[in-house]
Design an enzyme around this catalytic site. Structure first.
Site, PDB file in Angstrom:
ATOM      1  N   HIS A  63      36.683  28.143  -3.109  1.00 36.85           N
ATOM      2  CA  HIS A  63      35.556  28.352  -2.131  1.00 36.85           C
ATOM      3  C   HIS A  63      35.997  27.754  -0.645  1.00 36.85           C
ATOM      4  CE1 HIS A  63      31.735  27.588  -0.454  1.00 36.85           C
ATOM      5  NE2 HIS A  63      31.026  28.258  -1.557  1.00 36.85           N
ATOM      6  N   ASP A  96      18.070  29.620  -4.476  1.00 35.08           N
ATOM      7  CA  ASP A  96      17.732  28.230  -4.308  1.00 35.08           C
ATOM      8  C   ASP A  96      18.670  28.055  -3.020  1.00 35.08           C
ATOM      9  OD1 ASP A  96      20.146  28.189  -5.670  1.00 35.08           O
ATOM     10  OD2 ASP A  96      19.445  27.496  -7.513  1.00 35.08           O
ATOM     11  N   ARG A 146      27.958  20.686  -4.382  1.00 34.86           N
ATOM     12  CA  ARG A 146      27.755  19.632  -3.394  1.00 34.86           C
ATOM     13  C   ARG A 146      27.454  18.402  -4.160  1.00 34.86           C
ATOM     14  NH1 ARG A 146      26.289  20.895   2.008  1.00 34.86           N
ATOM     15  NH2 ARG A 146      26.465  23.085   1.936  1.00 34.86           N
ATOM     16  N   GLU A 167      14.460  35.266  -9.146  1.00 32.61           N
ATOM     17  CA  GLU A 167      15.107  34.219  -9.922  1.00 32.61           C
ATOM     18  C   GLU A 167      14.475  32.978  -9.825  1.00 32.61           C
ATOM     19  OE1 GLU A 167      19.070  31.926  -9.175  1.00 32.61           O
ATOM     20  OE2 GLU A 167      19.938  33.548 -10.529  1.00 32.61           O
ATOM     21  N   HIS A 185      32.068  24.311  -6.541  1.00 34.25           N
ATOM     22  CA  HIS A 185      31.643  24.242  -5.211  1.00 34.25           C
ATOM     23  C   HIS A 185      30.529  23.379  -4.998  1.00 34.25           C
ATOM     24  CE1 HIS A 185      29.131  27.495  -6.772  1.00 34.25           C
ATOM     25  NE2 HIS A 185      28.192  27.184  -5.823  1.00 34.25           N
ATOM     26  N   GLU A 221      19.735  22.238  -4.164  1.00 28.26           N
ATOM     27  CA  GLU A 221      19.127  23.614  -4.855  1.00 28.26           C
ATOM     28  C   GLU A 221      18.035  23.272  -5.530  1.00 28.26           C
ATOM     29  OE1 GLU A 221      22.280  22.901  -4.912  1.00 28.26           O
ATOM     30  OE2 GLU A 221      23.453  24.518  -3.691  1.00 28.26           O
TER      31      GLU A 221
HETATM   32  C1  UD1 Z   1      25.689  27.562  -0.750  1.00 26.67           C
HETATM   33  C2  UD1 Z   1      24.597  27.365  -1.343  1.00 26.67           C
HETATM   34  C3  UD1 Z   1      24.973  27.161  -3.009  1.00 26.67           C
HETATM   35  C4  UD1 Z   1      25.347  28.293  -3.577  1.00 26.67           C
HETATM   36  C5  UD1 Z   1      26.874  28.569  -2.718  1.00 26.67           C
HETATM   37  C6  UD1 Z   1      27.396  30.085  -3.268  1.00 26.67           C
HETATM   38  C7  UD1 Z   1      22.969  26.014  -0.111  1.00 26.67           C
HETATM   39  C8  UD1 Z   1      22.713  24.612   0.147  1.00 26.67           C
HETATM   40  N1  UD1 Z   1      24.155  25.974  -1.124  1.00 26.67           N
HETATM   41  O1  UD1 Z   1      26.777  26.581  -0.741  1.00 26.67           O
HETATM   42  O2  UD1 Z   1      23.547  27.081  -3.453  1.00 26.67           O
HETATM   43  O3  UD1 Z   1      25.632  28.072  -5.083  1.00 26.67           O
HETATM   44  O4  UD1 Z   1      26.411  28.772  -1.357  1.00 26.67           O
HETATM   45  O5  UD1 Z   1      28.879  30.033  -3.034  1.00 26.67           O
HETATM   46  O6  UD1 Z   1      22.431  27.017   0.336  1.00 26.67           O
HETATM   47  N2  UD1 Z   1      32.436  28.967   4.266  1.00 26.67           N
HETATM   48  C9  UD1 Z   1      33.259  29.957   4.849  1.00 26.67           C
HETATM   49  N3  UD1 Z   1      33.217  31.199   4.607  1.00 26.67           N
HETATM   50  C10 UD1 Z   1      32.292  31.847   3.860  1.00 26.67           C
HETATM   51  C11 UD1 Z   1      31.417  30.954   3.206  1.00 26.67           C
HETATM   52  C12 UD1 Z   1      31.530  29.624   3.389  1.00 26.67           C
HETATM   53  O7  UD1 Z   1      34.202  29.350   5.715  1.00 26.67           O
HETATM   54  O8  UD1 Z   1      32.179  33.108   3.653  1.00 26.67           O
HETATM   55  C13 UD1 Z   1      32.762  27.595   4.297  1.00 26.67           C
HETATM   56  C14 UD1 Z   1      32.024  27.420   5.881  1.00 26.67           C
HETATM   57  O9  UD1 Z   1      33.026  26.145   6.476  1.00 26.67           O
HETATM   58  C15 UD1 Z   1      30.426  26.677   5.595  1.00 26.67           C
HETATM   59  C16 UD1 Z   1      30.874  25.953   4.215  1.00 26.67           C
HETATM   60  O10 UD1 Z   1      31.888  26.881   3.570  1.00 26.67           O
HETATM   61  O11 UD1 Z   1      30.308  26.151   6.631  1.00 26.67           O
HETATM   62  C17 UD1 Z   1      29.746  25.852   3.474  1.00 26.67           C
HETATM   63  O12 UD1 Z   1      29.023  26.880   3.460  1.00 26.67           O
HETATM   64  P1  UD1 Z   1      27.381  26.661   2.942  1.00 26.67           P
HETATM   65  O13 UD1 Z   1      26.707  27.900   2.601  1.00 26.67           O
HETATM   66  O14 UD1 Z   1      26.615  25.717   3.646  1.00 26.67           O
HETATM   67  O15 UD1 Z   1      27.655  25.916   1.663  1.00 26.67           O
HETATM   68  P2  UD1 Z   1      28.186  26.520   0.129  1.00 26.67           P
HETATM   69  O16 UD1 Z   1      28.577  25.068  -0.548  1.00 26.67           O
HETATM   70  O17 UD1 Z   1      28.862  27.609   0.441  1.00 26.67           O
HETATM   71  N1  UDP Z   2      32.331  35.325  -7.471  1.00 26.47           N
HETATM   72  C1  UDP Z   2      33.219  36.521  -6.677  1.00 26.47           C
HETATM   73  N2  UDP Z   2      34.377  36.018  -6.284  1.00 26.47           N
HETATM   74  C2  UDP Z   2      34.951  34.928  -6.451  1.00 26.47           C
HETATM   75  C3  UDP Z   2      34.156  33.857  -7.275  1.00 26.47           C
HETATM   76  C4  UDP Z   2      32.795  34.298  -7.637  1.00 26.47           C
HETATM   77  O1  UDP Z   2      32.659  37.624  -6.771  1.00 26.47           O
HETATM   78  O2  UDP Z   2      35.833  34.701  -5.977  1.00 26.47           O
HETATM   79  C5  UDP Z   2      31.048  35.920  -7.993  1.00 26.47           C
HETATM   80  C6  UDP Z   2      30.543  35.477  -9.451  1.00 26.47           C
HETATM   81  O3  UDP Z   2      31.127  36.561 -10.134  1.00 26.47           O
HETATM   82  C7  UDP Z   2      29.259  35.455  -9.364  1.00 26.47           C
HETATM   83  C8  UDP Z   2      29.042  34.786  -7.980  1.00 26.47           C
HETATM   84  O4  UDP Z   2      30.062  35.011  -7.160  1.00 26.47           O
HETATM   85  O5  UDP Z   2      28.540  36.529  -9.323  1.00 26.47           O
HETATM   86  C9  UDP Z   2      28.804  33.358  -8.006  1.00 26.47           C
HETATM   87  O6  UDP Z   2      28.793  32.733  -6.795  1.00 26.47           O
HETATM   88  P1  UDP Z   2      28.948  31.332  -6.665  1.00 26.47           P
HETATM   89  O7  UDP Z   2      29.742  30.547  -7.613  1.00 26.47           O
HETATM   90  O8  UDP Z   2      29.678  30.959  -4.900  1.00 26.47           O
HETATM   91  O9  UDP Z   2      27.425  30.734  -6.459  1.00 26.47           O
HETATM   92  P2  UDP Z   2      26.271  30.281  -7.712  1.00 26.47           P
HETATM   93  O10 UDP Z   2      26.267  31.391  -8.611  1.00 26.47           O
HETATM   94  O11 UDP Z   2      26.785  28.887  -7.926  1.00 26.47           O
HETATM   95  O12 UDP Z   2      25.117  29.930  -6.661  1.00 26.47           O
END
Ligand code: UD1
Ligand code: UDP
Length: 370
Positions: free
Chosen positions: A239, A96, A208, A118, A206, A132
């Site tokens: 995160h 999602d 939103r 999923e 993490h 999501e």
């Molecule tokens: C996204 C997903 C969320 C998922 C999460 C998993 C959407 C709307 N949200 O949220 O459903 O649960 O990923 O973690 O798609 N960033 C880094 N390095 C990285 C990753 C992220 O620096 O490797 C930082 C960046 O500043 C980036 C910000 O995190 O702009 C947000 O990333 P984004 O993918 O937009 O949202 P998440 O909160 O990570």
């Molecule tokens: N995870 C990981 N390293 C971390 C934190 C989480 O590998 O430091 C794994 C965790 O085991 C799970 C997945 O990342 O499989 C979950 O990711 P996240 O919580 O970012 O996203 P969500 O599942 O909420 O979309």
């Protein structure tokens, strides 16, 4: 050969699609093309490396502090050309995220059928989780194959008018990924070992909808847990979203028994889950992994699309609510009966064969088309 384009953008998508890519490639009946949107950069690369996957296409879209609209615009700009270039007969998306939603809609615009891994998770509140819940509903509108992890997810889809013949209950591919990686896990690395005599509490967060007040309450709860349980050792892989990183560093940066670390790779995270006394998290994936490992998880959300974990007894919804989090943590520390009731290994999300079922359905249907 039929061509299957698998698109992944974030850490959880990569973890949950890795078993599907490997299974399809092992069978050699279709050509699999892996496209990384790199909605996440570092966290995606961390997963791809562990699963030994190299993207065939990399859109490299992440920008620091990206907004939902900007990211979505960049995805819609790049994805149609990627889908055409891949000459995809089918596009596979997971979950999602913004990547999943934009990939599904782009494939629809290109008239390429979409497989949704999923499918069918719902809270029925469009703001929880935000965005999501809406992303996954939109994916369902355009998907041809709906791979639901549980019977409940199937029921959710039927209720929305999705045809029964297009829904397959497969289990969640996260169980496939977890079972593949667990045998490679050999304890915690030295730098994450809790001090002797202390009990490890693993934390992630993490979402939103918790940014701002919710995030602060969660942090205040963690600080209080650390203060009233000096034998607790909280390990928190933070995160990198600035909306998370900033309040966490500000409120938890100087507490001796709270260890803030960068995101850890999947085997290390599994080792942390296995070592943990319990987990505090709002993660979707963690709610699925914790029951499989028999670890209690306090879910810092008001509602969950994974009620199976709550029903299995492993997960408890505590909201982003300071008092509720502290109270539930105290019970897990002090009340062995409460702890024992939650710490039971159950696996409501499948048996680790989800990817095989998904691969069989896709191959069958694509090859039948001729
Ligand atoms: C996204 C997903 C969320 C998922 C999460 C998993 C959407 C709307 N949200 O949220 O459903 O649960 O990923 O973690 O798609 N960033 C880094 N390095 C990285 C990753 C992220 O620096 O490797 C930082 C960046 O500043 C980036 C910000 O995190 O702009 C947000 O990333 P984004 O993918 O937009 O949202 P998440 O909160 O990570
Ligand atoms: N995870 C990981 N390293 C971390 C934190 C989480 O590998 O430091 C794994 C965790 O085991 C799970 C997945 O990342 O499989 C979950 O990711 P996240 O919580 O970012 O996203 P969500 O599942 O909420 O979309």
């Amino acid at each position: 050969m039929k061509r299957i384009l698998v698109i992944a953008g974030t850490r959880p998508e990569a973890i949950k699609l890795a078993p599907v890519v490997h299974e399809l490639r092992r069978r050699e009946l279709c050509r699999v093309i892996l496209c990384a949107t790199a909605q996440h950069r570092q966290m995606l690369d961390q997963v791809l490396e562990i699963f030994e996957l190299k993207p065939d296409m990399d859109l490299d879209l992440m920008t620091p502090g990206q907004s939902l609209s900007d990211l979505t615009a960049r995805l819609f700009e790049k994805l149609p050309a990627a889908i055409r270039q891949a000459r995809a007969d089918c596009v596979v998306v997971q979950g999602d995220t913004t990547t999943a939603f934009a990939s599904a809609v782009s494939a629809f615009y290109e008239r390429v059928p979409v497989a949704h891994v999923e499918a069918g998770l719902r809270t029925r509140d469009i703001y929880a989780p935000f965005p999501e819940e809406v992303n996954r509903r939109l994916v369902a509108q355009v998907a041809r194959w709906h791979f639901a992890p549980t019977e409940r997810a199937r029921q959710n889809l039927l209720r929305e008018g999705i045809a029964a013949r297009n829904i397959y209950v497969t289990g969640n591919t996260v169980v496939d990924a977890l079972l593949a990686v667990v045998p490679t896990v050999h304890g915690l690395p030295d730098h994450l070992q809790p001090p002797p005599g202390s009990r490890l509490v693993l934390v992630t967060g993490h979402r939103r909808e918790s940014f701002g007040a919710g995030m602060r309450q969660i942090c205040e709860a963690l600080a209080e847990i650390a203060a009233i349980h000096p034998d607790a050792y909280l390990v928190y892989p933070v995160h990198p979203n600035p909306n998370v990183l900033e309040p966490v560093n500000e409120l938890l940066g100087n507490i001796p028994n709270i260890r803030l670390v960068e995101p850890v790779d999947y085997p290390t995270f599994i080792a942390l889950m296995m070592e943990a006394h319990f987990i505090i998290s709002d993660s979707g994936g963690v709610q699925e992994e914790a029951p499989a490992l028999g670890k209690p998880v306090l879910v810092t959300r008001e509602m969950t699309e994974r009620p199976e974990a709550v029903e299995a007894g492993c997960a408890r919804l505590v909201g982003p609510d300071k008092e509720a989090i502290v109270r539930a943590a105290r019970e897990l520390f002090d009340n062995p009966q409460v702890y024992a009731r939650m710490a039971q290994a159950k696996n409501p999300f499948g048996d680790g064969h989800a990817a095989e079922q998904i691969a069989s359905v896709l191959e069958h249907d694509l090859l039948m088309e001729g």
